[in-house]
Design an enzyme around this catalytic site. Structure first.
Site, PDB file in Angstrom:
ATOM      1  N   GLU A  73      -5.181  -4.782  10.670  1.00 24.45           N
ATOM      2  CA  GLU A  73      -4.175  -3.752  10.864  1.00 24.45           C
ATOM      3  C   GLU A  73      -4.479  -2.982  12.152  1.00 24.45           C
ATOM      4  O   GLU A  73      -5.305  -2.049  12.142  1.00 24.45           O
ATOM      5  CB  GLU A  73      -4.193  -2.758   9.695  1.00 24.45           C
ATOM      6  CG  GLU A  73      -3.871  -3.370   8.356  1.00 24.45           C
ATOM      7  CD  GLU A  73      -3.288  -2.357   7.386  1.00 24.45           C
ATOM      8  OE1 GLU A  73      -2.234  -2.646   6.815  1.00 24.45           O
ATOM      9  OE2 GLU A  73      -3.861  -1.262   7.229  1.00 24.45           O
TER      10      GLU A  73
ATOM     11  N   SER B 282       3.610  -2.099  10.402  1.00 19.75           N
ATOM     12  CA  SER B 282       5.053  -2.199  10.668  1.00 19.75           C
ATOM     13  C   SER B 282       5.654  -3.537  10.251  1.00 19.75           C
ATOM     14  O   SER B 282       6.532  -4.062  10.933  1.00 19.75           O
ATOM     15  CB  SER B 282       5.353  -1.896  12.142  1.00 19.75           C
ATOM     16  OG  SER B 282       5.009  -0.552  12.449  1.00 19.75           O
TER      17      SER B 282
ATOM     18  N   GLY C  75       2.949  -1.115   4.282  1.00 15.10           N
ATOM     19  CA  GLY C  75       2.958   0.315   3.965  1.00 15.10           C
ATOM     20  C   GLY C  75       4.363   0.782   3.640  1.00 15.10           C
ATOM     21  O   GLY C  75       4.871   0.595   2.546  1.00 15.10           O
ATOM     22  N   GLY C  76       5.038   1.391   4.621  1.00 14.89           N
ATOM     23  CA  GLY C  76       6.330   2.040   4.401  1.00 14.89           C
ATOM     24  C   GLY C  76       7.355   1.161   3.691  1.00 14.89           C
ATOM     25  O   GLY C  76       8.050   1.630   2.774  1.00 14.89           O
TER      26      GLY C  76
ATOM     27  N   GLU D 102      -6.860   4.801   7.883  1.00 14.09           N
ATOM     28  CA  GLU D 102      -6.604   6.199   7.505  1.00 14.09           C
ATOM     29  C   GLU D 102      -7.806   6.807   6.795  1.00 14.09           C
ATOM     30  O   GLU D 102      -7.951   8.031   6.768  1.00 14.09           O
ATOM     31  CB  GLU D 102      -5.322   6.269   6.652  1.00 14.09           C
ATOM     32  CG  GLU D 102      -4.085   6.042   7.522  1.00 14.09           C
ATOM     33  CD  GLU D 102      -2.893   5.449   6.806  1.00 14.09           C
ATOM     34  OE1 GLU D 102      -2.853   5.453   5.558  1.00 14.09           O
ATOM     35  OE2 GLU D 102      -1.979   4.955   7.508  1.00 14.09           O
TER      36      GLU D 102
ATOM     37  N   GLY E 158       2.883   2.298  10.962  1.00 17.40           N
ATOM     38  CA  GLY E 158       3.905   3.340  10.862  1.00 17.40           C
ATOM     39  C   GLY E 158       4.637   3.631  12.162  1.00 17.40           C
ATOM     40  O   GLY E 158       5.333   4.643  12.269  1.00 17.40           O
TER      41      GLY E 158
ATOM     42  N   ASN F 154       0.872  -1.181   0.000  1.00 18.42           N
ATOM     43  CA  ASN F 154       0.000   0.000   0.000  1.00 18.42           C
ATOM     44  C   ASN F 154       0.909   1.232   0.000  1.00 18.42           C
ATOM     45  O   ASN F 154       1.476   1.581   1.029  1.00 18.42           O
ATOM     46  CB  ASN F 154      -0.884  -0.029   1.251  1.00 18.42           C
ATOM     47  CG  ASN F 154      -1.747   1.222   1.384  1.00 18.42           C
ATOM     48  OD1 ASN F 154      -1.797   2.055   0.469  1.00 18.42           O
ATOM     49  ND2 ASN F 154      -2.426   1.345   2.512  1.00 18.42           N
ATOM     50  N   TRP F 155       1.032   1.844  -1.157  1.00 18.60           N
ATOM     51  CA  TRP F 155       1.952   2.986  -1.282  1.00 18.60           C
ATOM     52  C   TRP F 155       1.385   4.242  -0.614  1.00 18.60           C
ATOM     53  O   TRP F 155       2.085   5.229  -0.467  1.00 18.60           O
ATOM     54  CB  TRP F 155       2.249   3.278  -2.750  1.00 18.60           C
ATOM     55  CG  TRP F 155       3.049   2.222  -3.463  1.00 18.60           C
ATOM     56  CD1 TRP F 155       3.362   0.967  -3.018  1.00 18.60           C
ATOM     57  CD2 TRP F 155       3.633   2.336  -4.769  1.00 18.60           C
ATOM     58  NE1 TRP F 155       4.102   0.298  -3.965  1.00 18.60           N
ATOM     59  CE2 TRP F 155       4.285   1.108  -5.046  1.00 18.60           C
ATOM     60  CE3 TRP F 155       3.662   3.346  -5.739  1.00 18.60           C
ATOM     61  CZ2 TRP F 155       4.962   0.878  -6.253  1.00 18.60           C
ATOM     62  CZ3 TRP F 155       4.333   3.116  -6.931  1.00 18.60           C
ATOM     63  CH2 TRP F 155       4.977   1.895  -7.174  1.00 18.60           C
ATOM     64  N   LYS F 156       0.092   4.205  -0.288  1.00 16.43           N
ATOM     65  CA  LYS F 156      -0.584   5.388   0.287  1.00 16.43           C
ATOM     66  C   LYS F 156      -0.354   6.593  -0.630  1.00 16.43           C
ATOM     67  O   LYS F 156      -0.282   6.426  -1.847  1.00 16.43           O
ATOM     68  CB  LYS F 156      -0.109   5.614   1.729  1.00 16.43           C
ATOM     69  CG  LYS F 156      -0.237   4.331   2.570  1.00 16.43           C
ATOM     70  CD  LYS F 156      -0.043   4.528   4.046  1.00 16.43           C
ATOM     71  CE  LYS F 156      -0.209   3.188   4.761  1.00 16.43           C
ATOM     72  NZ  LYS F 156      -0.108   3.304   6.222  1.00 16.43           N
TER      73      LYS F 156
ATOM     74  N   HIS G 132      -9.529   1.229   5.058  1.00 18.60           N
ATOM     75  CA  HIS G 132      -8.265   1.435   5.779  1.00 18.60           C
ATOM     76  C   HIS G 132      -8.511   2.421   6.921  1.00 18.60           C
ATOM     77  O   HIS G 132      -9.309   3.348   6.790  1.00 18.60           O
ATOM     78  CB  HIS G 132      -7.203   1.984   4.818  1.00 18.60           C
ATOM     79  CG  HIS G 132      -5.822   1.928   5.385  1.00 18.60           C
ATOM     80  ND1 HIS G 132      -5.380   2.833   6.324  1.00 18.60           N
ATOM     81  CD2 HIS G 132      -4.801   1.064   5.170  1.00 18.60           C
ATOM     82  CE1 HIS G 132      -4.132   2.509   6.655  1.00 18.60           C
ATOM     83  NE2 HIS G 132      -3.758   1.456   5.971  1.00 18.60           N
TER      84      HIS G 132
HETATM   85  P1  13P Z   1       3.204   0.432   7.701  1.00 17.04           P
HETATM   86  O1  13P Z   1       3.687  -0.861   7.074  1.00 17.04           O
HETATM   87  O2  13P Z   1       3.935   1.632   7.206  1.00 17.04           O
HETATM   88  O3  13P Z   1       3.112   0.342   9.176  1.00 17.04           O
HETATM   89  O4  13P Z   1       1.690   0.635   7.162  1.00 17.04           O
HETATM   90  C1  13P Z   1       0.781  -0.401   7.267  1.00 17.04           C
HETATM   91  C2  13P Z   1      -0.428  -0.038   6.498  1.00 17.04           C
HETATM   92  O5  13P Z   1      -1.166   0.852   6.876  1.00 17.04           O
HETATM   93  C3  13P Z   1      -0.695  -0.792   5.266  1.00 17.04           C
HETATM   94  O6  13P Z   1      -1.989  -0.567   4.796  1.00 17.04           O
END
Ligand code: 13P
Length: 257
Positions: A175, A219, A240-241, A107, A181, A12-14, A105
């Site tokens: 999640e 994470s 994510g990251g 977010e 993050g 997920n590149w966000k 998600h």
């Molecule tokens: P991180 O891997 O950066 O913690 O993000 C997880 C995430 O929100 C994937 O959708």
């Protein structure tokens, strides 16, 4: 692991990636996937999906062609079309070659006020368009501290899954909000308990609920991925990251076994 529950590693590149960087990242991932496809010693024990920002979907689609790396959206509107300025429908994502869409998600639940009912309508829209919806659920830190994590996630599943959806038409991503993050993850025992609970809830909801893949997200990094992937009922990762660096994303994919 049954054939229906082959692991999935999804990036997920966000809201990250201008054209040049995004295309470079997609090319690196596609290149590794093509090489792995050629060399049995390098072949992966998981499916791969990247979910770039919507602005890059049409440019990245051709980069992935022939690589087995799938592409998905990060959100969609519940309606197929209409007066919804700034929104993107599931049909539009499908039209661009997407196979999956991330929905609900945290977010979006927190930052855009998305309720379970909204997420449910979006998951129904994904199904209508022929996309697999990746339904995100997870508790806040306060909810975990209060001992309510299992109940919170169960309520999110109850409220977010539309009637009639089949086990192959959706994926669940657990999640925990406090793990996203932050570099923190739940203990393996806590993840195992949550995934077993989700599987039991899905099993009651569908015949064949066992076929639904349940990803862990929050994470996930190269140095913890093998341990996370080895936990019972963890069918892959939503990353994510670490999905923004091809080497890290690949290392996580390699940890599937
Ligand atoms: P991180 O891997 O950066 O913690 O993000 C997880 C995430 O929100 C994937 O959708």
């Amino acid at each position: 692991m049954t054939a229906e529950r082959r692991k999935l590693v999804a990036g997920n590149w966000k809201m990250n990636g201008l054209r040049e960087d995004g295309l470079r990242l997609a090319r690196e991932i596609a290149h590794r996937a093509v090489a792995a496809g050629r060399d049995a010693g390098e072949s992966l024990a998981c499916d791969l999906l990247i979910c770039p920002p919507a602005t890059l979907l049409s440019a990245i689609g051709p980069v992935l062609a022939g690589s087995n790396v799938m592409i998905g959206g990060q959100d969609c509107h519940a309606a197929a079309k209409g007066a919804h300025t700034g929104d993107i429908s599931a049909e539009m994502l499908k039209d661009l070659g997407c196979s999956h869409v991330i929905l609900g998600h945290s977010e979006r639940r927190v930052g855009h006020g998305e309720s379970d009912a909204i997420v449910r309508a979006k998951l129904a829209a994904a199904r209508r368009a022929g996309l697999t919806g990746i339904l995100c659920v997870g508790e806040s830190e306060a909810e975990r501290d209060a001992g309510r994590a299992l109940a919170v996630v169960e309520a999110q599943l109850a409220g977010s899954i539309p009637d009639g959806i089949g086990p192959q038409e959706m994926i669940v991503a657990y999640e925990p909000i406090w793990a996203i993050g932050t570099g923190r993850t739940p203990t393996p025992l806590d993840i195992a308990a949550m995934h077993a609970h989700i599987r039991a809830v899905l099993g009651r909801r569908f015949s064949g609920g066992n076929g639904v893949r349940i990803l862990y997200g929050g994470s996930v990094k190269p140095d913890n991925a093998s341990a996370l992937m080895a936990i019972a009922d963890v069918d892959g990762a939503l990353v994510g990251g670490a999905s923004l660096a091809a080497g890290d994303f690949w290392a996580i994919a390699r940890s599937c076994g």
